[in-house]
Design a protein around this motif. Structure first.
Motif, short mmCIF file in Angstrom:
data_model
loop_
_atom_site.label_atom_id
_atom_site.label_comp_id
_atom_site.label_asym_id
_atom_site.label_seq_id
_atom_site.Cartn_x
_atom_site.Cartn_y
_atom_site.Cartn_z
N GLU A 101 -8.02 -4.08 2.73
CA GLU A 101 -7.92 -3.78 4.16
C GLU A 101 -6.50 -3.99 4.65
OE1 GLU A 101 -11.44 -4.37 7.25
OE2 GLU A 101 -10.37 -6.24 6.85
N THR A 102 -5.90 -5.09 4.26
CA THR A 102 -4.51 -5.40 4.65
C THR A 102 -3.95 -6.45 3.72
OG1 THR A 102 -3.08 -6.02 6.51
CG2 THR A 102 -5.15 -7.22 6.28
N ILE A 103 -2.63 -6.57 3.71
CA ILE A 103 -1.95 -7.62 2.93
C ILE A 103 -0.98 -8.33 3.86
CG2 ILE A 103 -0.49 -8.18 0.95
CD1 ILE A 103 -1.43 -5.66 -0.42
N HIS A 104 -1.06 -9.64 3.91
CA HIS A 104 -0.14 -10.47 4.69
C HIS A 104 0.84 -11.13 3.73
CE1 HIS A 104 -2.81 -10.32 8.30
NE2 HIS A 104 -3.76 -10.24 7.38
N ASP A 105 2.13 -10.90 3.93
CA ASP A 105 3.15 -11.43 3.04
C ASP A 105 3.93 -12.59 3.66
OD1 ASP A 105 2.85 -9.74 0.75
OD2 ASP A 105 3.80 -8.11 1.86
N HIS A 106 4.68 -13.30 2.80
CA HIS A 106 5.66 -14.32 3.20
C HIS A 106 5.02 -15.49 3.93
CE1 HIS A 106 8.26 -11.28 1.79
NE2 HIS A 106 8.28 -10.55 2.90
N GLY A 112 4.09 -19.39 3.99
CA GLY A 112 4.50 -20.64 3.36
C GLY A 112 5.62 -20.45 2.36
N GLN A 113 5.38 -20.90 1.12
CA GLN A 113 6.38 -20.84 0.06
C GLN A 113 6.36 -19.52 -0.70
OE1 GLN A 113 8.76 -23.17 -1.09
NE2 GLN A 113 8.41 -24.21 0.85
N GLY A 114 5.80 -18.48 -0.10
CA GLY A 114 5.84 -17.17 -0.75
C GLY A 114 4.49 -16.58 -1.11
N HIS A 115 3.45 -17.04 -0.43
CA HIS A 115 2.13 -16.49 -0.70
C HIS A 115 1.91 -15.16 0.02
CE1 HIS A 115 1.03 -20.58 -2.08
NE2 HIS A 115 0.15 -19.93 -2.81
N SER A 116 1.00 -14.38 -0.54
CA SER A 116 0.45 -13.22 0.13
C SER A 116 -1.07 -13.39 0.19
CB SER A 116 0.78 -11.94 -0.64
OG SER A 116 2.17 -11.72 -0.70
N ILE A 117 -1.68 -12.85 1.22
CA ILE A 117 -3.13 -12.82 1.31
C ILE A 117 -3.58 -11.36 1.34
CG2 ILE A 117 -5.16 -13.29 2.73
CD1 ILE A 117 -3.94 -15.89 3.57
N MET A 118 -4.39 -10.99 0.36
CA MET A 118 -5.05 -9.69 0.36
C MET A 118 -6.40 -9.85 1.05
SD MET A 118 -4.47 -8.07 -3.43
CE MET A 118 -2.84 -7.52 -3.96
N VAL A 119 -6.62 -9.10 2.11
CA VAL A 119 -7.91 -9.11 2.79
C VAL A 119 -8.68 -7.89 2.28
CG1 VAL A 119 -9.11 -9.11 4.99
CG2 VAL A 119 -6.84 -10.16 4.81
N CYS A 120 -9.84 -8.15 1.65
CA CYS A 120 -10.58 -7.10 0.97
C CYS A 120 -12.01 -6.99 1.52
CB CYS A 120 -10.66 -7.37 -0.53
SG CYS A 120 -9.07 -7.82 -1.30
N LYS A 121 -12.55 -5.79 1.45
CA LYS A 121 -13.94 -5.58 1.83
C LYS A 121 -14.61 -4.71 0.78
CE LYS A 121 -12.97 -1.58 4.81
NZ LYS A 121 -13.10 -1.02 6.16
N LEU A 122 -15.94 -4.73 0.77
CA LEU A 122 -16.68 -3.91 -0.19
C LEU A 122 -16.47 -2.44 0.10
CD1 LEU A 122 -20.04 -5.91 -0.29
CD2 LEU A 122 -18.20 -5.96 -1.98
N LYS A 123 -16.42 -1.65 -0.95
CA LYS A 123 -16.27 -0.21 -0.76
C LYS A 123 -17.55 0.38 -0.16
CE LYS A 123 -13.01 0.68 -4.54
NZ LYS A 123 -12.80 1.32 -5.85
#
Length: 365
Positions: free
Chosen positions: A347-352, A354-365
């Motif tokens: 759905e979206t990716i949040h970058d940068h 803390g110390q360089g993490h990304s969060i991928m927000v995912c949903k079922l197809k």
């Protein structure tokens, strides 16, 4: 392979002249002793002495303060000069800390990495080639007789355990504030924390939201450590744990309920590509169309700075030699491919964070 713009030139064009390249080649050749020299300079307090001195210190003064012989201090200082962590005044022969030495001493990430590499990895690196050939963590035998490091975490000597958890927590904890805002934007009331370790994220969740209930999945040994760790903390009654081995593909996640949020922080990098797909497919079974999967990872190609990318790609070899023999810090394209293969869309990716993490927000197809 797509890289962020500020990393592209670093990896696609030659940036050094011949003399610089030769120096780096010798730096690599003497890498183990360079590491130990710097570590000893830190642990014996010499770097701190130099930082705190007004006019620098002589060899004799350092030897007295560090309780080392003149010979030992000369060896350390001469090597330190050449590797660039100290400077010397040619008129007074007084030593002082360099800019690189300052980062060595004061950058918390550097200190965490030094402790991690010395206490957890150093002896095991000798078996790296065997690990790469066999796909098994041949260096793990320097710590204990387990098939993966995770099975033995609760049994490690305290100083090694402290360095392992210090490394793990330093990177994750620095991202938690931003991660909470992302995960709780949808106000989930049930959250499955897969690979919840000692429960630090779960405690942050129940403190952040008074309605959420968190279920932690991890190895039985880790669940025991988690229960000890959360005792007496606010919201502990809204945290439960289930000891499972997700490497066993027949092991399912709790099927008695659907979770509104599934959280995996610094978890999938502990598994091979096939194992990741298997775990994600099992996670899909405890979700519905309104649920969201949050994957927080330090994806090496999505870093702001080249130094971070270097640290992450080298950390991949810790997974090879010590942790499990078959996982790594993933490139985002690889992780996205595995997520889609498992039946999710991003759905979206949040970058940068803390110390360089990304969060991928995912949903079922």
């Amino acid at each position: 392979m797509n890289l962020f713009p500020d990393l592209k030139n670093k990896y696609t064009k030659e940036t050094m002249n011949a003399r610089e390249a030769q120096r780096l080649a010798e730096f690599i050749a003497f890498g183990p002793v360079i590491f130990q020299t710097a570590r000893i300079m830190l642990d014996r307090g010499i770097m701190g002495m130099l930082r705190d001195s007004n006019n620098g210190l002589t060899i004799t003064e350092i030897a007295e303060k560090a309780n080392l012989s003149i010979y030992a201090v000369k060896c350390l200082l001469e090597a330190s000069l050449c590797i660039g962590i100290v400077l010397v005044d040619p008129e007074t022969d007084r030593f002082r800390i360099s800019k690189t030495g300052w980062f060595l001493l004061n950058d918390p990430a550097v200190r965490v990495n030094i402790n991690f590499n010395h206490d957890v990895n150093y002896l095991g690196w000798f078996n790296l080639e065997e690990s790469l050939k066999e796909g098994k963590p041949a260096g793990l035998k320097t710590l204990g007789n387990w098939s993966t490091v995770y099975e033995g975490l609760s049994s490690l000597p305290k100083h090694i355990q402290d360095s392992w958890f210090g490394f793990d927590h330093f990177y994750s904890d620095n991202s938690f504030d931003q991660a909470l805002e992302i995960v709780f934007a949808n106000k989930p009331e049930t959250l499955l924390d897969v690979g919840g370790n000692t429960g630090r994220w779960a405690l942050r969740c129940v403190s952040h939201d008074k309605d959420v209930k968190v279920t932690i999945l991890d190895l039985p040994q880790q669940i025991g450590m988690m229960k000890d760790n959360i005792k007496g903390h606010e919201g502990e009654e809204r945290i439960d744990g289930l000891g499972v081995d997700l490497l066993d593909e027949t092991t399912e996640m709790p099927s008695d309920r659907k979770f509104e949020a599934v959280w995996m922080s610094q978890f999938l990098d502990c598994f091979s590509e096939d194992q990741i797909v298997s775990i994600l497919r099992r996670a899909a079974k405890v979700m519905d169309k309104d649920s969201r999967l949050y994957i927080m990872e330090t994806l090496w190609d999505r870093q702001r700075f080249e130094t971070a990318a270097m640290c992450l790609t080298l950390t991949s070899l810790y997974f090879t030699a010590i942790a499990n023999g078959n996982s790594k810090m993933y490139h985002s394209e690889d992780m996205e491919r595995l997520v889609r293969k498992a039946g999710f869309e991003i759905e979206t990716i949040h970058d940068h964070l803390g110390q360089g993490h990304s969060i991928m927000v995912c949903k079922l197809k």
